[in-house]
Design an enzyme around this catalytic site. Structure first.
Site, mmCIF file in Angstrom:
data_model
loop_
_atom_site.group_PDB
_atom_site.id
_atom_site.type_symbol
_atom_site.label_atom_id
_atom_site.label_comp_id
_atom_site.label_asym_id
_atom_site.label_seq_id
_atom_site.Cartn_x
_atom_site.Cartn_y
_atom_site.Cartn_z
ATOM 1 N N GLU A 151 -22.928 1.735 -25.814
ATOM 2 C CA GLU A 151 -24.004 2.464 -26.481
ATOM 3 C C GLU A 151 -23.504 3.212 -27.703
ATOM 4 O O GLU A 151 -22.318 3.555 -27.816
ATOM 5 C CB GLU A 151 -24.684 3.426 -25.504
ATOM 6 C CG GLU A 151 -23.771 4.450 -24.876
ATOM 7 C CD GLU A 151 -24.427 5.181 -23.710
ATOM 8 O OE1 GLU A 151 -25.227 4.567 -22.979
ATOM 9 O OE2 GLU A 151 -24.119 6.379 -23.524
ATOM 10 N N GLN A 184 -20.265 10.446 -16.407
ATOM 11 C CA GLN A 184 -20.626 9.069 -16.088
ATOM 12 C C GLN A 184 -19.786 8.043 -16.817
ATOM 13 O O GLN A 184 -19.104 8.343 -17.798
ATOM 14 C CB GLN A 184 -22.105 8.840 -16.412
ATOM 15 C CG GLN A 184 -22.455 9.038 -17.882
ATOM 16 C CD GLN A 184 -23.953 8.901 -18.131
ATOM 17 O OE1 GLN A 184 -24.394 7.896 -18.672
ATOM 18 N NE2 GLN A 184 -24.732 9.919 -17.735
ATOM 19 N N ARG A 204 -21.918 7.596 -11.646
ATOM 20 C CA ARG A 204 -21.809 9.041 -11.852
ATOM 21 C C ARG A 204 -20.750 9.657 -10.937
ATOM 22 O O ARG A 204 -20.603 9.247 -9.783
ATOM 23 C CB ARG A 204 -23.156 9.721 -11.601
ATOM 24 C CG ARG A 204 -24.284 9.181 -12.466
ATOM 25 C CD ARG A 204 -25.622 9.812 -12.126
ATOM 26 N NE ARG A 204 -26.701 9.223 -12.908
ATOM 27 C CZ ARG A 204 -27.386 8.149 -12.539
ATOM 28 N NH1 ARG A 204 -27.107 7.544 -11.378
ATOM 29 N NH2 ARG A 204 -28.339 7.675 -13.305
ATOM 30 N N HIS A 208 -20.060 3.541 -17.746
ATOM 31 C CA HIS A 208 -20.836 2.310 -17.700
ATOM 32 C C HIS A 208 -19.906 1.120 -17.477
ATOM 33 O O HIS A 208 -18.787 1.086 -18.010
ATOM 34 C CB HIS A 208 -21.610 2.117 -19.008
ATOM 35 C CG HIS A 208 -22.486 3.266 -19.361
ATOM 36 N ND1 HIS A 208 -23.393 3.795 -18.473
ATOM 37 C CD2 HIS A 208 -22.588 4.010 -20.503
ATOM 38 C CE1 HIS A 208 -24.022 4.810 -19.053
ATOM 39 N NE2 HIS A 208 -23.552 4.958 -20.271
ATOM 40 N N HIS A 221 -17.854 9.936 -19.982
ATOM 41 C CA HIS A 221 -18.497 10.774 -20.996
ATOM 42 C C HIS A 221 -19.598 11.614 -20.362
ATOM 43 O O HIS A 221 -20.079 11.314 -19.258
ATOM 44 C CB HIS A 221 -19.073 9.936 -22.138
ATOM 45 C CG HIS A 221 -20.118 8.950 -21.714
ATOM 46 N ND1 HIS A 221 -19.823 7.779 -21.036
ATOM 47 C CD2 HIS A 221 -21.475 8.944 -21.860
ATOM 48 C CE1 HIS A 221 -20.925 7.106 -20.806
ATOM 49 N NE2 HIS A 221 -21.960 7.799 -21.287
#
Length: 413
Positions: free
Chosen positions: A152, A115, A296, A117, A277
């Protein structure tokens, strides 16, 4: 101060034991992949729960009390009722009435999806486009559930395995060399002549992805390669492990292009936007900007949108971003990610007779991982035991702690 109870997510890659077992509870009746402790509208934590309540809802994990009315207020609604008091003037001005961060417990027992972001600008554009197209925000085919970026940081509570970012082309070619299959040679030539983006796109795009029999042969070659002669036994092992869960899936081979990462307990990893990642296994605290935007490419039964992912993925080679903590006091270390949305403090207390002052301000979330801690702010005092959490508003000022135990504190820098 308000006691918090998180919301569990039963994604298939989670297990019934890891998160409950972290706090001494029996296995849940189904998988517990994550526990959300933020105010994201998709699954806001609850406030006002009883002092005896655990970090998660027993009805969710064990079926206890199912059907009973949910009387607790959500953290999202609590903040919205008086955002200035909860968030403070600076955050209210910069973020609106939204808690900037989302903190979770995460425990993959199987690999998460491959995936990426989006950045904030990409998220805003994608969200607005899906809104205009009339795609429900709860639809399984939705890519952008909010307008925010999702950088994140993962703080490992156990050994934690991941794949993060791309290796250099020469290193990829070195890893693939010796895997004597036509597909391996094709990937090696492609990486060196056309670049990593071309090789990654080839593997993950349904129109070009190699056939299942070619994938199986390359997986077998990784499994059969002599570890003593392999240029990366970790890369070989990752391919084989991923194929055990997702046999014949060509995206398992994308791991050959990526950096393997192993975190020990207490270490942290930062994932910026655009970085491909996949978390593989372990237990961790995860803190991010308050978003649920995920694109994804594979290794999942969830919605996949390869063209959209390829628009935002960063194909340049980059080492994984391990973040070292800054020791700000004898008891407290802080992980500062290169973002304005969040910071994560780790506090180890060993003297119940001494109040320990915390430098963080604004809205804070305190999660007790071990022991029992008394917290004090704004003239109030609360005991937070292992497996419990609390929200401290901006108006309550400085936070003080004492006790024996370990807590993490999510805050805004």
């Amino acid at each position: 101060m308000e006691r918090l109870q998180g919301r569990a997510r039963d994604y298939a890659w989670g297990g019934p034991e890891a998160i409950p077992g972290l706090f001494g509870y029996p296995p849940a009746r189904g998988p517990v992949a994550e526990v959300w402790l933020g105010a994201h509208p998709d699954d806001s934590a609850r406030v006002g729960v009883a002092s005896s309540e655990p970090l998660f809802d027993p009805a969710q994990l064990y079926g206890i009390g199912e059907g009973a009315a949910v009387h607790e207020q959500t953290l999202e609604d609590f903040i919205a009722s008086d955002p200035l008091r909860a968030l403070g003037e600076d955050i209210l001005e910069g973020y609106g009435s939204t808690l900037p961060y989302l903190i979770k417990l995460i425990a993959p027992t199987q690999p998460l999806s491959l995936q990426v972001h989006p950045s904030k600008a990409q998220a805003q554009e994608g969200f607005d486009a899906e809104e205009a197209a009339g795609i429900s925000r709860s639809a399984s085919t939705r890519n952008y559930r909010d307008r925010n970026a999702k950088p994140e940081l993962v703080y490992a509570l156990s050994s934690f395995e991941a794949l993060v970012g791309f290796r250099t082309p020469r290193r990829i070619a070195e890893v693939i060399k010796g895997l004597r299959t036509p597909l391996a040679e094709k990937l090696r030539r492609m990486v060196l002549r056309e670049g990593v983006q071309a090789a990654f796109s080839y593997l993950v795009s349904p129109e070009t992805a190699p056939s299942s029999d070619r994938v199986v042969k390359l997986v077998e070659a990784c499994a059969e390669r002599d570890p003593e002669k392999s240029p990366s036994r970790r890369a070989d092992a990752a391919v084989v492990s991923l194929a055990d869960t997702y046999p014949e899936d060509p995206t398992v081979l994308a791991s050959l292009l990526m950096n393997p990462v192993s975190l020990r307990p207490g270490e942290a990893l930062y994932i910026p936007d655009g970085t491909v990642h996949a978390y593989r296994r372990g237990v961790a605290v995860e803190i991010m900007a308050s978003s649920d935007n995920v694109l994804r490419a594979g290794l999942t039964e969830k919605h996949i949108d390869v063209p959209e992912l390829l628009k935002i993925v960063r194909a340049d080679a980059a080492p994984p971003m391990r973040i070292a903590p800054e020791r700000v006091s004898p008891s407290t270390s802080v992980f500062y990610a290169p973002v304005e949305d969040f910071e994560l403090s780790i506090v180890n207390l060993a003297d119940a007779n001494v109040w320990d002052s915390q430098r963080s301000e604004g809205p804070r979330t305190v999660v007790c991982l071990e022991g029992a801690v008394r917290i004090q702010a704004g003239g109030q005092t609360m005991v937070v035991n292992q497996g419990q959490a609390a929200f401290v508003g901006a108006d309550e000022g400085r936070l003080w702690l004492r006790g024996f135990g370990k807590v993490v504190i999510a805050a805004v820098p």
